[in-house]
Enzyme design. Structure first.
Site, short mmCIF file in Angstrom:
data_model
loop_
_atom_site.label_atom_id
_atom_site.label_comp_id
_atom_site.label_asym_id
_atom_site.label_seq_id
_atom_site.Cartn_x
_atom_site.Cartn_y
_atom_site.Cartn_z
N HIS A 568 0.78 -1.24 0.00
CA HIS A 568 0.00 0.00 0.00
C HIS A 568 0.81 1.29 0.00
O HIS A 568 0.30 2.34 -0.37
CB HIS A 568 -0.93 0.01 1.23
N TYR A 684 -14.43 5.26 9.51
CA TYR A 684 -13.50 5.79 8.53
C TYR A 684 -13.98 5.47 7.12
O TYR A 684 -14.32 4.33 6.82
CB TYR A 684 -12.11 5.18 8.73
N SER A 686 -12.62 6.49 3.09
CA SER A 686 -11.55 7.15 2.36
C SER A 686 -12.10 7.95 1.20
O SER A 686 -12.97 7.51 0.47
CB SER A 686 -10.57 6.09 1.83
N THR A 697 -5.15 10.84 0.06
CA THR A 697 -6.49 10.58 0.58
C THR A 697 -6.81 11.51 1.74
O THR A 697 -5.94 12.14 2.31
CB THR A 697 -6.62 9.12 1.07
#
Length: 901
Positions: A568, A684, A686, A697
């Site tokens: 990532h 959360y 994104s 982001t």
């Protein structure tokens, strides 16, 4: 990066700062730039009071895009995962200086591409046209330079009175170059100013204001034609630093639904102390960095959330992407690998030549969110509302940042004791392949070109047919990449000494390929369990059959099913998703397969055999491999993955309700999670910030007071459907407002994160920022973007659409939920949690999500036929989702394995 600097470097830095401050003209923006305020004591009103325990706020955590929340959880106040202090001794000004220096070095490394893209929307031919026009005017005894060319001629060498005509040509060329550069600079400035306008985000449904119409026309004029991938980079605006007062106000608003009155009052006190004592100083440094560096937060986000995390990459950081859900183009493993690898390398070729068209337009949420279709690629029979047409039109005009595309290929995350670093090679002409515990090096190019898919299939088949066994401990060697980063860094030092050539072959590969010995994918016999196993195999595998350090691993199962495991840190999901969409469409529809399932073309018997990599593993590594394998298996076996397609309605139904698809799902998720856990939690989601240069982001805090009011109403049997529907629309509007604020750089979490990093550099203790970054996200959500619908014919071939992907849970007692809209009438959900938690169950939450979707849909006139399943009853319908999968697998328009394209 190092945190100390030599005296000479510090002197150079301070000299540079003096020049930067005092060499600017008086009418520049710097004349009004405020000096850094003096911080007051931060101890007077805090009184040393310990932070109160919260039922929601507790363990460290930030946010993620796909898998970034798990990385953010590792970002503790000490900036380490084990609690040990990392002394950030370098001055914050030096860190800001180095951030800007890194930005400029990246630009200089791409000089030629920067030249071609830098002159966009002009082209080198436009200079030739301008020079010819000036020469023609000069021949006609006209002076378009108003005497400037004569001045230039006087400054040129005389050459003894000879070459008078050459001096005239040189003067015309110099004047044309100056005029051309001025025009290009004007175009860039104008386009940057235009792209800084975000009023189009606030347009009401079905309407376009006059300012937006004017803006749209000007963007069309200044955007140019046929842009390259990086053509708009110089014209993108920089991400703004929000007002610190607005950020704190939004933060307090976001935590109000999940805190008790006492805890909220104490948090508000900490916030006011922060605003009074420290905020102005920290904000000043952020504004300085935003002026000097390309982005005020992205490089710190990459370093502290990803590269300094010491947690294993597997499950915690990586995420996965799936193949087509209902079809497999060929059952031949080597053939599927050959076409997929060839398609990926075709994408890399286009990437190197910048032939990929820049992605444009608002990707609404969730790793980029609901990505709208390019103008002219809506697909047959697609109907658009006025608002849909407006957003699609805007999507074709507003470019997004393309910086993250640079590191897709030839990239490896190298472990370090305290910090990893990303190693990116300019080129690589081989891939590393893993099969049954053995590593191979497979060349991807012949002398003149890329190997054909049939030749690559031949090479992969040779590996499958190779009967040689794995060497001792070689089979489990890759488990080291799933170990804690500090441990792997120490072992890698010994490995690099003893097996440097083999290690370089893996880390220097274009990407990693894993030829799994087991089948995967949807089966008719047990569709639900097979999908769950498919997701688990992509996310974790067996713990030793993926090289998690590589930018991505292509996984090919024995029955021809594909998948992707992505690291990532180098980029976010929309980037790898764009590549994956191209790969699936190209290998299936363009390259295709013969009637017997092989790649088209003919084998090449002259190709050398794939090179078997030899690992000379020292004895001291053996125990490390065993420990790493044990830890990887524990981590893998603790993940509970659940995937289910929801096929009762999809995007088309939500569109008929005149609502945002993403907001619809997000509010339904709040209802489902409340039914699952009996309480609200920080959520959360994104959102992308790629409207800005080097943006990544931002977090949308989806658990709002409006959403909580709707959920409570749905659980109240005395509330009527019209009342619930009204509250639902209010919650959707609030979510849309938060999403648009995040996209336009006015979010909460990245700003607070950057303020916290500055406070650590300055050694300022802020109880408020410490509390903010000790939050846990029990529900982490993300929408998988669909960016290139024109590559797929979802009307004639609805099964040929990727089923999305997923990620691990961000908290030990939380959920990770991702979803993708497959065509118009299906939504696929990917849910993950920890088996060790007694509070979570991925299958249970999946059932609650289905119930919530049906309950919400039944509030609308168009959804009255949906049976109400759970609302206010307290009892769960016994019906199971397996029926959806069974009907789909039995009624699929195309067979499960189709080989003739």
């Amino acid at each position: 990066m190092g945190w100390t600097a030599s005296i000479s470097n510090r002197c150079l830095f301070h000299v540079g700062l003096k020049l930067m401050f005092f060499s600017r003209p008086r009418n520049s923006a710097w004349t009004s730039f405020p000096p850094p305020p003096t911080p007051e004591s931060s101890e007077s009103c805090i009184g040393g009071r310990a932070l109160p325990p919260h039922h929601v706020l507790g363990r460290a955590g930030l946010q993620r895009d796909m898998a970034e929340a798990h990385q953010a959880v590792g970002f503790r106040p000490s900036l380490t995962s084990d609690g040990a202090e990392v002394e950030l001794s370098a001055p914050v000004l030096q860190e800001i200086y180095l951030s800007g220096l890194r930005s400029w070095k990246r630009h200089l490394s791409r000089f030629w591409n920067d030249f071609l893209t830098g002159v966009f929307p002009a082209s080198p031919l436009s200079w030739l046209f301008l020079f010819s026009a000036i020469q023609l005017a000069w021949f006609l005894q006209l002076d378009p330079s108003l005497g400037l060319m004569e001045k230039i001629k006087e400054l040129l060498p005389d050459w003894g009175g000879q070459h008078h005509g050459l001096r005239g040509v040189l003067a015309a060329a110099l004047f044309a170059s100056c005029l051309w550069g001025a025009l290009i600079f004007t175009l860039h400035v104008a386009l940057r100013l235009l792209l800084s306008y975000h009023g189009w985000l606030l347009e009401p449904h079905g309407a376009m204001s006059s300012p937006t119409k004017t803006w749209l026309a000007l963007v069309r004029i200044f955007s140019g034609r046929h842009p390259m991938l990086f053509s708009y980079q110089r014209s993108l605006p920089r991400q703004p630093v929000p007002s610190v007062q607005d950020t704190v106000r939004k933060y307090l608003e976001s935590v109000r639904p999940v805190l008790s009155d006492e805890d909220f009052d104490w948090t508000a006190v900490l916030a006011q102390e922060f605003l009074r004592l420290q905020a102005s100083l920290l904000q000043w440094y952020l504004r300085l960095k935003s002026w000097w560096a390309s982005n005020y937060v992205s490089d710190w986000w990459e370093e502290f959330v990803y590269l300094r995390s010491r947690n294993p990459l597997m499950v915690n950081s990586n995420y996965y992407m799936m193949d087509f859900l209902y079809v497999t183009p060929t059952p031949l493993q080597a053939a599927r690998a050959g076409n997929a690898v060839h398609a990926l390398l075709l994408y890399r070729h286009r990437l190197n030549r910048q032939e990929i068209t820049p992605v444009r337009g608002p990707q609404w949420a969730g790793d980029g969110g609901v990505v709208l279709w390019p103008l002219g690629h809506m697909g047959p029979g697609r109907q658009l509302t006025a608002h849909g047409f407006l957003q699609t039109l805007l999507m074709g005009m507003r470019p997004l940042c393309s910086a993250q595309y640079e590191k897709i290929f030839n990239t490896t995350r190298i472990p370090g004791v305290q910090k990893d670093y990303i190693r990116h090679l300019h080129d690589s002409q081989h891939v590393a392949v893993f099969h049954r515990g053995r590593f191979f090096r497979v060349g991807t190019h012949s002398r003149n070109s890329l190997l054909s898919p049939r030749a690559l299939e031949q090479q992969f088949q040779r590996i499958l047919d190779d009967p040689s066994p794995a060497c001792p401990h070689e089979e489990h060697l890759a488990a080291l990449t799933a170990a804690p980063r500090g441990t792997w860094a120490q072992v890698r030092t010994s490995l690099k000494t003893q097996a440097a050539e083999a290690l370089e072959a893996v880390e220097g590969a274009a990407f990693f390929v894993s030829l799994d010995a087991e089948p995967a994918g949807l089966t008719r016999e047990d569709p639900a369990a097979s999908l769950d196993a498919y997701a688990h195999a992509l996310l974790a595998g067996r713990g030793h059959d993926r090289w998690f350090d590589k930018s991505f691993t292509l996984i090919v199962f024995s029955n021809g099913k594909l998948g992707l495991s992505v690291e990532h840190s180098w980029a976010d999901c929309p980037i790898s998703g764009h590549m994956w969409e191209f790969t699936l469409a190209t290998e299936c529809f363009q390259l295709g397969y013969s009637t017997d399932g092989h790649c088209k073309g003919h084998p090449d018997p002259t190709l050398p055999q794939p090179q078997r990599l030899q690992w000379d593993l020292p004895d001291q590594i053996h125990s490390s491999i065993s420990l790493a394998l044990r830890g990887a298996k524990i981590l893998s076996e603790n993940v509970d993955c659940h995937v289910f397609p929801f096929s009762l309605f999809g995007k088309s139904f939500i569109r008929r309700c005149h609502l945002s698809s993403d907001s619809f799902i997000q509010i339904a998720l709040q209802l489902a999670h409340f039914r699952d856990r009996g309480q609200f939690c920080l959520t959360y989601e994104s959102a992308m910030t790629r409207l800005f240069l080097e943006g990544r982001t931002e977090t949308v805090r989806s658990c709002t007071r409006e959403a909580c009011n709707f959920v409570r109403a749905m659980e109240d049997t005395e509330k009527t459907d019209p009342q619930c529907l009204t509250l639902f629309r209010v919650a959707v509007d609030k979510h849309q407002a938060l999403l648009k604020a995040a996209m336009s750089g006015q979010g909460v979490d990245r700003h607070l994160f950057a303020l916290y990093v500055v406070s650590r550099f300055l050694h300022l203790q802020s109880p408020f920022l410490t509390q903010v970054h000790s939050e846990q996200w029990q529900l982490s959500t993300s929408q998988i973007p669909v960016q290139q619908m024109h590559l797929f014919d979802v009307h004639n071939y609805p099964d040929y659409v990727s089923s999305g992907g997923g990620f691990g849970p961000a908290d030990d007692h939380g959920y990770g939920v991702s979803y993708i809209f497959m065509g118009d009438d299906m939504i696929t959900f990917h849910i993950s949690s920890k088996k060790s938690s007694t509070k979570t169950d991925s299958h249970r939450l999946g059932q609650h999500i289905e119930d919530a979707l049906l309950d919400v849909a039944s509030l609308f006139q168009a959804g009255q036929h949906f049976k109400r399943r759970f609302r206010g009853s307290g009892k769960e319908d016994s019906r199971h989702r397996c029926g959806f999968l069974s009907r789909q697998t039995g009624a699929s328009k195309t067979s499960m394995t189709s080989t003739d394209f």
